[in-house]
Structures are given as structure tokens and as C-alpha cells.
Scaffold this motif. Structure first.
Motif: not given
Length: 431
Positions: A142-146
Motif C-alpha cells: 500500500p505504501i507504493f500504491s498510495m
């Protein structure tokens, strides 16, 4: 900019577009002639009022979507186990994208019409906002997608204000531009106010996903209403041909640009702007987290709403006052007023940092410009994690704003830099 404000009724180059007579024509790529006066037809007053309300609502929704992430950042960090540094990376990634489309947005808007760019961008960033929870839940990291989602949001929202300026310069009479832009600009404060209150309630009642869904879908609905009722269903198609032939031709040369940026007053305004905007974006991104960490038992909507009450009436008042002074030809008064506002803005933000450290009531005076918050937002997260104290962040912001204030007082001037005041004529710098 205060130093670039147009002088009352004096005939000279307009600061937004070149002033042309009805007989002036612009040739397109195919050799045809297009009358610039037709392209620059002003809105009738009733239509201008409708557009003012619509653009105010659009700017409000722009900030609802923009502030959704800071409002939900604490809940998302708890769910996905983000550190303060990772949280700062997600919040700061928006401004990386925001920087890249400022000039492009103005260029395209001048040639195809600001309303088309506003429509396409609003539909895109509205859909991206509504789709954010899906990316967060279905991506393994999620850190990369966000981070990617916020970067794309910045790219899409970066064209909004340049498009507004282009649309205003082409469709609004000069005597009413100040009020329209200040009214539309107050939508940023209104949007932050709305999402701070309603978003905090939705966050507590329905979860952080609801904040993104509602703000995103409302933005898409706004874009649809623009297309359906104001553009009458006309397709917002932007072609290479339209980019090549539309809008005024710039008469700027590299020599003129270099001459402009060699002016100490211009550099002073740029530095001051960087300092004040850094404060705005850092506060906008981190204040919800600060209040949550410092006052965990308090209602979030109180802290996310109260700071924005003062900014709305002050923005509307400044626009009315500017139009009044322009109508009287008191351009010099406007310049000094603008200079004073910028200085007071730096000072008020410095005082804000001191008040938050106290902590006392917070009153936030903000402005939206090209984003220098790229590094400040991320570095603030690094400072919080490294020092374990919010005081370091507010101390840094105070120092930055004091630098901006001193620079402005020392070098900024209330005069046009493209005009030789001693001889009473303009240089060959046309903006």
C-alpha cells in the motif's frame, strides 16, 4: 505578484495576455487568420455569475479531494503500519506531481480554453480519488500504491489554477477579475473547512474509505454538470491542431526573461512565495496528524474546521477592495496593499507556529501557489521520527517564514519591473 500589478488605467501590456486591438489577427498553423477579439469574448454578467459559483464549487471540491489524504493519514498509518517517514513520503508525493503540470496547464488552457482543461482534469482526479481505497486494499504494498496515487493526483490537479487564470483573463472584464479570482480562491478554504468537518465525521462513522469515495464521486459529478449544462454537451476534445493554432503568440524572448529574473524585486517575491507556500502545504498535510497525536481524545472535526474560518471572509474582502482601488486608478495603493498582505502573511504564519507550540487557538492564513512543499512535507515526517518532537517542525517553519519576511521587506518594491518609472515608458518585457 505585487511588483507586477497592472497600473490602473495606463495603457500597456496586460499581465495575463497581450493586449490587442480588434484589428489584430493571429495566424494559425494552416495559414488562416483568426481574430483574437473573438477568442477573447467576455462573458455576459449573468453568465459570469454562474461561472463564478460553479468555479467556486469546483475549487472547493478540489481541496476536498486534496485534503482527504491528510485527514485519513492517521487511520491509514495505523492500518498499514506506516512510520512517520513513510507517512511523509505519501503526503509529499502529491507535490512532486503538482509541480510538473503548472506551466503545461496554462499553455494548454490558453490555446484550447480553460474550461475544457478544468473539465477533463476534474473528471480524472475525481475518479482517482474515488479509486484510492481500492488501490490501498488490493495492492500488496500500500505504501507504493498510495505514493503513486498521490503523485498522479498532483499531476492532475496541477493544471487547475493555471486554467482558472487563463479562463479569467479571456472571459472576465478586467474590473471584475479581482473579485472573481478571490471568490473562486476562497473555495480552497471552504473545501478544507468542509472536508475537515464532514470528513472527520465520516471517518469516525464509516471509516476512512468513505472520505475518498464521497469527495471523488462529487468531483466527477461536478465535471459532468459542467459538460452537460454549461458546455451544452460539447465534447472537451483537445487535439494537436488546436494546441498549435489557438491562443495568443508569446512575444517573450530568452533575453527578456533573463532581464526579468535579474530584478531583485522579482527574486524577493519568488523567495517569499516559496517560504509562505512551504508553510501552507506542511500545515495542510501535518496538522490533522499533529492534533491527533497531541489531543487523542478530542473531536477531530473541531481542529480540522476552526483554522479555516478566518481565511474565507478575508479572501472575499481583499478581492472587493482590489477591484475598488483599480476602478479608482489607485494602482500604487494596490501594490502597497499586496506587499503588506504578503508581509503580514509571513508574520501570521510565523505566529501560528508559536501558537501551535504553546498550544493555543490556531488561525490559519493560507494561499495556494506552485508547490515548494515537495521537500518540506517529507522532511517534516523525517524530523518528527528522528527527534520525537513536533517542536522541531514548527521551529523550522518559523525560521523559513522569517527568512521570507526579511527578504521581502529588504528587496521587494511596489512598482512594475517592466516599466522605466523615470521615463514613463515600458521596457520590452511583455507578460
Amino acid at each position: 505578484m505585487a511588483i507586477l500589478q497592472k497600473h490602473g488605467k495606463i495603457s500597456g501590456p496586460d499581465l495575463v495576455c497581450l493586449k490587442e486591438t480588434p484589428s489584430d489577427t493571429i495566424g494559425d498553423a494552416g495559414g488562416h487568420q483568426k481574430n483574437w477579439s473573438e477568442h477573447n469574448t467576455n462573458w455576459p454578467r449573468p453568465l459570469a455569475r454562474v461561472w463564478t459559483v460553479v468555479l467556486l464549487l469546483g475549487t472547493c471540491l478540489l481541496y476536498c479531494a486534496r485534503v482527504a489524504m491528510p485527514i485519513c493519514a492517521v487511520s491509514m498509518a495505523e492500518k498499514f503500519n506506516w512510520t512517520k517517514r513513510e507517512q511523509g513520503m505519501v503526503l509529499g508525493s502529491f507535490f512532486w506531481g503538482y509541480c510538473f503540470t503548472q506551466v503545461l496547464g496554462g499553455y494548454v488552457s490558453d490555446r484550447v480554453g480553460g474550461e475544457k482543461v478544468l473539465l477533463l482534469s476534474a473528471a480524472a482526479w475525481g475518479a482517482m480519488t474515488a479509486f484510492t481505497p481500492v488501490l490501498a486494499h488490493f495492492c500488496s504494498q500500500p505504501i507504493f500504491s498510495m505514493t503513486l496515487a498521490r503523485f498522479l493526483m498532483g499531476l492532475l490537479q496541477g493544471v487547475h489554477y493555471p486554467s482558472l487564470v487563463s479562463l479569467c483573463s479571456q472571459k472576465v472584464v478586467e474590473s471584475e477579475r479581482g473579485f472573481l479570482m478571490s471568490t473562486v480562491g476562497s473555495g480552497s478554504y471552504l473545501g478544507t473547512l468542509v472536508i475537515g468537518g464532514a470528513g472527520s465525521l465520516m471517518l469516525d462513522l464509516y471509516g476512512w474509505e468513505s472520505v475518498f469515495y464521497v469527495s471523488g464521486l462529487l468531483s466527477v459529478l461536478w465535471a459532468y454538470c459542467i459538460w452537460k449544462y454549461l458546455l451544452k454537451g460539447e465534447g472537451p476534445i483537445i487535439t494537436l491542431e488546436s494546441l498549435g493554432r489557438g491562443g495568443p503568440r508569446s512575444k517573450l524572448s530568452k533575453r527578456h526573461w533573463l532581464r526579468l529574473f535579474k530584478q531583485p524585486a522579482v527574486c524577493a517575491v519568488i523567495i517569499t512565495h516559496l517560504c509562505t507556500a512551504s508553510t501552507f502545504f506542511t500545515m495542510l498535510s501535518w496538522l490533522p496528524t499533529y492534533f491527533k497525536d497531541t489531543f487523542p481524545d478530542a473531536k477531530g472535526w473541531v481542529f480540522n474546521v476552526i483554522p479555516w474560518f478566518v481565511a474565507i471572509p478575508s479572501s472575499l474582502f481583499s478581492g472587493c477592495l482590489s477591484d475598488h482601488l483599480i476602478s479608482r486608478g489607485n494602482a500604487r495603493d494596490i501594490n502597497y496593499l499586496s506587499s503588506g498582505n504578503k508581509c503580514s502573511e509571513c508574520f501570521s504564519r510565523s505566529c501560528l507556529c508559536v501558537h501551535v507550540l504553546s498550544p493555543n487557538a490556531v488561525f490559519l492564513c493560507v494561499s495556494d501557489r506552485v508547490s515548494p512543499g515537495v521537500l518540506m512535507v517529507y522532511f517534516s515526517g523525517y524530523l518528527i521520527e528522528a527527534t520525537g518532537s513536533w517542536a522541531s517542525v514548527f521551529t523550522l517553519i518559523t525560521v523559513v517564514n522569517l527568512v521570507g519576511l526579511v527578504t521581502f521587506l529588504a528587496f521587494a518594491e511596489a512598482r512594475r519591473v517592466d516599466m522605466d518609472s523615470s521615463k514613463g515608458h515600458y521596457h520590452d518585457i511583455h507578460i
